[in-house]
Design an enzyme around this catalytic site. Sequence first.
Site, mmCIF file in Angstrom:
data_model
loop_
_atom_site.group_PDB
_atom_site.id
_atom_site.type_symbol
_atom_site.label_atom_id
_atom_site.label_comp_id
_atom_site.label_asym_id
_atom_site.label_seq_id
_atom_site.Cartn_x
_atom_site.Cartn_y
_atom_site.Cartn_z
ATOM 1 N N CYS A 23 0.832 -1.209 0.000
ATOM 2 C CA CYS A 23 0.000 0.000 0.000
ATOM 3 C C CYS A 23 0.867 1.260 0.000
ATOM 4 O O CYS A 23 0.607 2.214 -0.749
ATOM 5 C CB CYS A 23 -0.920 -0.013 1.210
ATOM 6 N N HIS B 196 -2.437 5.319 6.603
ATOM 7 C CA HIS B 196 -1.057 5.784 6.745
ATOM 8 C C HIS B 196 -1.012 7.268 6.353
ATOM 9 O O HIS B 196 -1.817 7.720 5.532
ATOM 10 C CB HIS B 196 -0.117 5.072 5.775
#
Length: 338
Positions: free
Chosen positions: A140, A220
């Site tokens: 990711c 994130h």
Amino acid sequence: MLHVGINGFGTIGKRVADAVRVQPDMTVAGVSKRSPNFEATIADDRGYDLYAAGEDGRVPFDAAGLDTAGTVHDLVEVSDVVVDTTPGGVGASNAEIYEDHDTPAIFQGGEDPDVADVSFVARANYDAAVGADSARVVSCNTTGLSRLFAPLEETYGIEKARVTLVRRGGDPGQTSRGPINDTLPDPVEIPSHHGPDVKTVFPDLDIDTMGMKVPTTQMHTHSVNVTLESTPSAEAVRELLGRESRLFLIPETLGIDGAGKLKEYTRDAGRPRGDVWENCIWAESVTVEDNDLYLFQAIHQEADVVPENIDAVRALSERTASARQSIDRTNDALGVGR
Ligand code: NAD
């Protein structure tokens, strides 16, 4: 119609299956599960054929009243392409099954790069995967960085990139992960493994990365500094990034101050599972000092690799003329950018 098998129906696998289902040129051949947990019942509700992946075969599924269509070998047999979404490291042990069946396979970022012919991000290197036997959709974080670096490198050239990745402690379902009350340098070693992973997509890129872990499951956040080979204005960079279909420049007027409101926004918009498939870049953070670009972006770890897996299926199967055609088709079907 491409028949796509999904081996490992967890956080990424269930999203990839649902994304395959809405593509005009693909159908779900089936999904595999080790145990008849809640995700198995969801697969059953969706009408996906269930294949038993555990050592006990179909026994636990029979006990739970769930029909199975066979084993992982049977799933591979009925698939034109397999997307392996098993936990990191398990994919490599499955590679032999796909080779034995001569079935193209897509692995995930938890595997070492040598598991596949190419490490893949559609915007950066789609063509490298066309007709390959296997591809690894990178993590990711690497996906999020590669989508950002591709237009910057093409338009301005990148002299050096430095990124601090503030990483979510775990996904919402990962109840054993943490920290729950700390801020960790993670990994403590510098550079973190993220920079070398980005180099599997951009081999010549000069990049240093540092990682941290914090008590959130949402997304994130990357603090990015890219030294460019030219000196564009911040407005020009905003315009460039704003033209990219998988980059969302968060307008100041939306009042989105973090991942919590971003997820609330996508849930309000009716996105499946509140998924955020795009990099989310705070428009007002885009700043240029001489040839140094700075910005903040948020990455939804459970979602950004999903459209990339769909494009990887098309690349391996050589069914689409170009990266642009595949990306547009995936975006349209999923609702990326809407
Ligand atoms: P997960 O644990 O949520 O799902 C994995 C699924 O595979 C589970 O349902 C598990 O029961 C099943 N499984 C385990 N062993 C199996 C086997 N031998 N055969 C078939 N199925 C098996 O994991 P995930 O988070 O979806 O991660 C999958 C891959 O995607 C990993 O490589 C990971 O690094 C990568 N990835 C994860 C994220 C994330 O944030 N979750 C983001 C990007 C990439």
